[in-house]
Scaffold this motif. Sequence first.
Motif, PDB file in Angstrom:
ATOM      1  N   ILE A  99       0.876  -1.178   0.000  1.00  0.00           N
ATOM      2  CA  ILE A  99       0.000   0.000   0.000  1.00  0.00           C
ATOM      3  C   ILE A  99       0.911   1.226   0.000  1.00  0.00           C
ATOM      4  O   ILE A  99       1.488   1.586   1.035  1.00  0.00           O
ATOM      5  CB  ILE A  99      -0.917   0.009   1.240  1.00  0.00           C
ATOM      6  CG1 ILE A  99      -1.702  -1.301   1.341  1.00  0.00           C
ATOM      7  CG2 ILE A  99      -1.861   1.208   1.207  1.00  0.00           C
ATOM      8  CD1 ILE A  99      -2.269  -1.566   2.726  1.00  0.00           C
ATOM      9  N   LEU A 100       1.068   1.838  -1.152  1.00  0.00           N
ATOM     10  CA  LEU A 100       1.941   3.008  -1.247  1.00  0.00           C
ATOM     11  C   LEU A 100       1.237   4.219  -0.643  1.00  0.00           C
ATOM     12  O   LEU A 100       0.121   4.563  -1.039  1.00  0.00           O
ATOM     13  CB  LEU A 100       2.316   3.293  -2.700  1.00  0.00           C
ATOM     14  CG  LEU A 100       3.549   2.595  -3.256  1.00  0.00           C
ATOM     15  CD1 LEU A 100       3.826   3.085  -4.672  1.00  0.00           C
ATOM     16  CD2 LEU A 100       4.785   2.789  -2.390  1.00  0.00           C
ATOM     17  N   LYS A 101       1.921   4.863   0.309  1.00  0.00           N
ATOM     18  CA  LYS A 101       1.324   5.997   1.017  1.00  0.00           C
ATOM     19  C   LYS A 101       2.004   7.321   0.680  1.00  0.00           C
ATOM     20  O   LYS A 101       1.651   8.354   1.239  1.00  0.00           O
ATOM     21  CB  LYS A 101       1.416   5.754   2.530  1.00  0.00           C
ATOM     22  CG  LYS A 101       0.518   4.635   3.059  1.00  0.00           C
ATOM     23  CD  LYS A 101      -0.906   5.122   3.189  1.00  0.00           C
ATOM     24  CE  LYS A 101      -1.811   4.080   3.840  1.00  0.00           C
ATOM     25  NZ  LYS A 101      -1.649   3.981   5.296  1.00  0.00           N
ATOM     26  N   GLY A 102       3.035   7.288  -0.192  1.00  0.00           N
ATOM     27  CA  GLY A 102       3.730   8.525  -0.517  1.00  0.00           C
ATOM     28  C   GLY A 102       5.210   8.289  -0.721  1.00  0.00           C
ATOM     29  O   GLY A 102       5.633   7.187  -1.076  1.00  0.00           O
ATOM     30  N   ILE A 103       5.989   9.347  -0.452  1.00  0.00           N
ATOM     31  CA  ILE A 103       7.424   9.297  -0.753  1.00  0.00           C
ATOM     32  C   ILE A 103       8.248   9.840   0.412  1.00  0.00           C
ATOM     33  O   ILE A 103       7.735  10.538   1.284  1.00  0.00           O
ATOM     34  CB  ILE A 103       7.758  10.079  -2.040  1.00  0.00           C
ATOM     35  CG1 ILE A 103       7.292  11.543  -1.923  1.00  0.00           C
ATOM     36  CG2 ILE A 103       7.127   9.399  -3.251  1.00  0.00           C
ATOM     37  CD1 ILE A 103       7.651  12.400  -3.118  1.00  0.00           C
ATOM     38  N   MET A 104       9.521   9.502   0.403  1.00  0.00           N
ATOM     39  CA  MET A 104      10.454   9.930   1.448  1.00  0.00           C
ATOM     40  C   MET A 104      11.773  10.330   0.813  1.00  0.00           C
ATOM     41  O   MET A 104      12.179   9.748  -0.194  1.00  0.00           O
ATOM     42  CB  MET A 104      10.684   8.785   2.441  1.00  0.00           C
ATOM     43  CG  MET A 104      11.610   9.136   3.609  1.00  0.00           C
ATOM     44  SD  MET A 104      13.383   8.924   3.257  1.00  0.00           S
ATOM     45  CE  MET A 104      13.646   7.254   3.810  1.00  0.00           C
ATOM     46  N   THR A 105      12.416  11.337   1.401  1.00  0.00           N
ATOM     47  CA  THR A 105      13.780  11.656   1.007  1.00  0.00           C
ATOM     48  C   THR A 105      14.578  12.090   2.224  1.00  0.00           C
ATOM     49  O   THR A 105      14.006  12.464   3.254  1.00  0.00           O
ATOM     50  CB  THR A 105      13.823  12.760  -0.078  1.00  0.00           C
ATOM     51  OG1 THR A 105      15.088  12.709  -0.742  1.00  0.00           O
ATOM     52  CG2 THR A 105      13.658  14.149   0.518  1.00  0.00           C
ATOM     53  N   SER A 152      16.866  19.804  -2.769  1.00  0.00           N
ATOM     54  CA  SER A 152      16.497  18.385  -2.684  1.00  0.00           C
ATOM     55  C   SER A 152      15.065  18.219  -2.155  1.00  0.00           C
ATOM     56  O   SER A 152      14.334  17.321  -2.581  1.00  0.00           O
ATOM     57  CB  SER A 152      17.496  17.604  -1.821  1.00  0.00           C
ATOM     58  OG  SER A 152      17.532  18.080  -0.497  1.00  0.00           O
ATOM     59  N   PHE A 153      14.660  19.107  -1.243  1.00  0.00           N
ATOM     60  CA  PHE A 153      13.284  19.054  -0.731  1.00  0.00           C
ATOM     61  C   PHE A 153      12.276  19.503  -1.795  1.00  0.00           C
ATOM     62  O   PHE A 153      11.207  18.909  -1.939  1.00  0.00           O
ATOM     63  CB  PHE A 153      13.138  19.916   0.523  1.00  0.00           C
ATOM     64  CG  PHE A 153      13.833  19.364   1.741  1.00  0.00           C
ATOM     65  CD1 PHE A 153      14.060  18.008   1.898  1.00  0.00           C
ATOM     66  CD2 PHE A 153      14.257  20.218   2.761  1.00  0.00           C
ATOM     67  CE1 PHE A 153      14.696  17.495   3.032  1.00  0.00           C
ATOM     68  CE2 PHE A 153      14.888  19.723   3.896  1.00  0.00           C
ATOM     69  CZ  PHE A 153      15.108  18.362   4.033  1.00  0.00           C
ATOM     70  N   ASP A 154      12.616  20.548  -2.540  1.00  0.00           N
ATOM     71  CA  ASP A 154      11.704  21.048  -3.574  1.00  0.00           C
ATOM     72  C   ASP A 154      11.478  20.004  -4.667  1.00  0.00           C
ATOM     73  O   ASP A 154      10.353  19.840  -5.164  1.00  0.00           O
ATOM     74  CB  ASP A 154      12.261  22.339  -4.192  1.00  0.00           C
ATOM     75  CG  ASP A 154      12.123  23.548  -3.275  1.00  0.00           C
ATOM     76  OD1 ASP A 154      11.292  23.507  -2.339  1.00  0.00           O
ATOM     77  OD2 ASP A 154      12.851  24.539  -3.491  1.00  0.00           O
ATOM     78  N   ILE A 155      12.549  19.306  -5.048  1.00  0.00           N
ATOM     79  CA  ILE A 155      12.430  18.237  -6.050  1.00  0.00           C
ATOM     80  C   ILE A 155      11.439  17.183  -5.563  1.00  0.00           C
ATOM     81  O   ILE A 155      10.557  16.731  -6.303  1.00  0.00           O
ATOM     82  CB  ILE A 155      13.818  17.600  -6.322  1.00  0.00           C
ATOM     83  CG1 ILE A 155      14.704  18.546  -7.135  1.00  0.00           C
ATOM     84  CG2 ILE A 155      13.677  16.251  -7.041  1.00  0.00           C
ATOM     85  CD1 ILE A 155      16.167  18.112  -7.216  1.00  0.00           C
ATOM     86  N   THR A 156      11.582  16.805  -4.301  1.00  0.00           N
ATOM     87  CA  THR A 156      10.718  15.767  -3.721  1.00  0.00           C
ATOM     88  C   THR A 156       9.271  16.238  -3.639  1.00  0.00           C
ATOM     89  O   THR A 156       8.339  15.486  -3.964  1.00  0.00           O
ATOM     90  CB  THR A 156      11.237  15.371  -2.327  1.00  0.00           C
ATOM     91  OG1 THR A 156      12.628  15.028  -2.429  1.00  0.00           O
ATOM     92  CG2 THR A 156      10.477  14.185  -1.765  1.00  0.00           C
ATOM     93  N   LYS A 157       9.079  17.476  -3.215  1.00  0.00           N
ATOM     94  CA  LYS A 157       7.701  18.007  -3.093  1.00  0.00           C
ATOM     95  C   LYS A 157       7.014  18.067  -4.451  1.00  0.00           C
ATOM     96  O   LYS A 157       5.812  17.769  -4.574  1.00  0.00           O
ATOM     97  CB  LYS A 157       7.756  19.401  -2.443  1.00  0.00           C
ATOM     98  CG  LYS A 157       6.394  20.105  -2.331  1.00  0.00           C
ATOM     99  CD  LYS A 157       5.407  19.303  -1.472  1.00  0.00           C
ATOM    100  CE  LYS A 157       4.219  20.138  -1.014  1.00  0.00           C
ATOM    101  NZ  LYS A 157       3.445  20.768  -2.064  1.00  0.00           N
ATOM    102  N   ASP A 158       7.752  18.433  -5.493  1.00  0.00           N
ATOM    103  CA  ASP A 158       7.155  18.459  -6.839  1.00  0.00           C
ATOM    104  C   ASP A 158       6.688  17.068  -7.260  1.00  0.00           C
ATOM    105  O   ASP A 158       5.606  16.917  -7.854  1.00  0.00           O
ATOM    106  CB  ASP A 158       8.177  18.987  -7.867  1.00  0.00           C
ATOM    107  CG  ASP A 158       8.378  20.494  -7.762  1.00  0.00           C
ATOM    108  OD1 ASP A 158       7.563  21.166  -7.097  1.00  0.00           O
ATOM    109  OD2 ASP A 158       9.383  20.995  -8.323  1.00  0.00           O
TER     110      ASP A 158
END
Length: 226
Positions: A159-165, A179-185
Amino acid sequence: MDKIIAIKNLNDLITKVEAARLRVSEHHIVKIIGVSKYSSSDDIKTLYESGQRAFGENRVQDLKEKSESLDELPIEWHFIGTLQKNKINNLIDLNPTLIHSLDSFELALELNKKLEVKNKKLSCLLQINSSYEDSKSGVDPKNAISIYKNILSNCPNIILKGIMTIGANSKDENEIKKSFDITKDIFDSLKEFGAQYCSMGMSQDFELAIACGSNLIRVGSNLFKN
């Protein structure tokens, strides 16, 4: 760690998180995971009794030992470390609330295969190497959306709930922010596919991560300091 220190640590952290959250929006909710990898079961229990409910461990064996020793508490356990394929079955048996570190399509296939055998499902985040650092695990940001969709299509027991970095390892705040902006996009592109969590930010950079849109942070030293 005594109760007074635990309460102070937690209150100080919540105050900072609230301030950062409200600068984004009064509707922006941020979940705190207490990273307990260097801490004892007693310290976790003290923080639990002070109001912290979710804790994350980096190693499957540590998660097993601590969750068993604190079995009487309804703690929300998270697995946040690199998952080795030979430890998958052990982790499935521990039934963590969320695995933060699904760092390749191959790992997802292996995890799904073993979940099918055990007739279980587990919630996971796809880890993205948004700082392009060799020392970090995670998928290439350019491939993240397609890999996310492939996991959704091919791994029904995940069950994919999102992403992490993990933010860039840099003294330059602009590099970390990038690096945070890339992930948020990427997260914004995946919302229509059910992504709920954009997990970014640790003890040293969680306020910046929240400003960039994180809604789940992993904080250890701020919580467990004496």
